[in-house]
Design a protein around this motif. Structure first.
Motif, short mmCIF file in Angstrom:
data_model
loop_
_atom_site.label_atom_id
_atom_site.label_comp_id
_atom_site.label_asym_id
_atom_site.label_seq_id
_atom_site.Cartn_x
_atom_site.Cartn_y
_atom_site.Cartn_z
N GLY A 1 69.77 85.84 20.65
CA GLY A 1 68.50 86.57 20.51
C GLY A 1 67.35 85.64 20.17
O GLY A 1 66.23 85.82 20.66
N ALA B 1 66.41 91.69 21.37
CA ALA B 1 66.03 90.55 22.21
C ALA B 1 67.13 90.27 23.24
O ALA B 1 66.85 89.99 24.41
N HIS C 1 66.81 93.17 25.82
CA HIS C 1 65.56 93.32 26.56
C HIS C 1 65.14 92.04 27.27
O HIS C 1 64.70 92.07 28.42
N LEU C 2 65.28 90.92 26.59
CA LEU C 2 64.74 89.67 27.15
C LEU C 2 65.79 88.85 27.87
O LEU C 2 65.51 88.19 28.86
N ARG D 1 61.51 86.80 32.63
CA ARG D 1 61.19 87.10 31.24
C ARG D 1 62.25 86.59 30.28
O ARG D 1 62.05 86.59 29.08
N THR D 2 63.37 86.18 30.81
CA THR D 2 64.43 85.62 29.98
C THR D 2 63.87 84.57 29.04
O THR D 2 63.47 83.50 29.48
N HIS D 3 63.81 84.87 27.78
CA HIS D 3 63.09 83.94 26.92
C HIS D 3 63.96 82.75 26.55
O HIS D 3 65.15 82.75 26.76
#
Lengths: 220, 220
Positions: free
Chosen positions: A27, A109, A112-113, B116-118
């Motif tokens: 995350g 995170a 969503h990410l 968007r994958t951080h």
């Protein structure tokens, strides 16, 4: 598996510790940047034990997604009391959603990410969770339309679109609330309820927004 | 770079062809699964030429994001005619948005699903585009509040949250519309306008949705 039995801690407990460490690491650092060394260290176990239990980084990430997705959908379902008016149910569901995402920012995170990147094997896990939540919201909107003492004359496609819009708005707001100091779960839920319900409420009452005269518009 | 000058086609044209092929491949297969071989073949060039022009898979993906993000924000800005009533501007902006995402589904997949994958270097590119669109929507909401002949007495944080909700709803609907046969850009825009505007309109008129009595609620 005999090696495992000699540990004092039951496997299930150790596994949850590994998943806790993995969710936090994935995350905060992202799937690619997260290392198995880091996760093992944070969990207080050896790296080989992580591989023994969870097999691979990809499988570990999939296990994280499954656990976090199940916890989130369970929290939303538990927050909604069936049989109440639809707006009340939606309000309760939104509060449960934002409360959960604010208390589990790393889990959110991950969902969503990290996990929507399509083409990845784990994207299907998140897509399944999302589809379940969209179906739940669709039911709420249909219930609201019935409550409004009208035929639920919104076309099914329109209801599906509204549910997608609401879920997308909630996802976006949860990420924003977690990144913005001082925004509480209740505030985020109230913002979305105002945005969504007053709008949906108007539609249910047969007062949709009317597009301007099409003749004056640029086509598109 | 001398090798390049001998090509009959100008570098800029070739680069756009490579980017076209890359957007299509990344959008349909995902960043990880897409191969440089595939992209070069689709572009009708050799793989070394792709590396010569775009340096690496990561840089190529970043270039795709930049191009697609610029095209999308430009399309939305061009669709909105300043000086019109705020609901009209929002309607025009939404139509421009959904028209663009429906005509460029691979570009939209690159921006929405892939990027968007951080933790990834390219996530910052998408975050910058998104921030620009959120700022634009925030301005529209503030303008609407002023138009309603009220002090724009919505707290800034509330407006920021509404803009996040609207952008998230639009993102979600665009992905849904592209995946659902027969949903037009206009229908998606109308669904979101009904959802968002009637709701925002009520708020501007001082008729927000009211939460039920807090005393009867479960805390959260």
């Amino acid at each position: 598996m005999d090696a495992v039995k000699t540990k004092r801690m039951p496997r299930a407990v150790r596994e949850q510790q590994m998943l806790d460490a993995a969710v936090r690491t994935f995350g905060q650092r992202g799937y690619m940047a997260a290392s198995m060394d880091e996760i093992a260290e944070l969990a207080g176990v050896s790296k080989p034990l992580v591989y023994l239990y969870l097999n691979s980084k990809e499988d570990l990430f999939t296990a994280c997604i499954r656990r976090e997705a199940a916890a989130l959908t369970e929290a939303v379902r538990a927050g909604v009391i069936p049989g109440r008016p639809a707006d009340r149910q939606l309000w309760e569901g939104l509060r449960a959603f934002f409360t959960h995402t604010s208390r589990h920012p790393d889990g959110w995170a991950v969902l969503h990410l990290q996990a929507r990147t399509h083409g990845e094997p784990f994207a299907a896990e998140v897509a399944a969770m999302r589809a379940e939540i969209v179906a739940f919201v669709t039911e709420l909107i249909l219930a609201a339309a019935r409550e409004a003492h009208r035929d639920p004359d919104l076309p099914e496609r329109e209801v599906a679109g509204l549910a997608e819009a609401l879920v997308g708005a909630a996802e976006s707001l949860a990420a924003w609330a977690n990144a913005t100091p001082g925004v509480t779960a209740r505030q985020a839920a109230a913002t979305l309820m105002n945005f969504a319900w007053a709008g949906l409420g108007n539609m249910m009452d047969g007062r949709p927004w009317s597009p301007p005269d099409a003749a004056h518009e640029v086509s598109g």
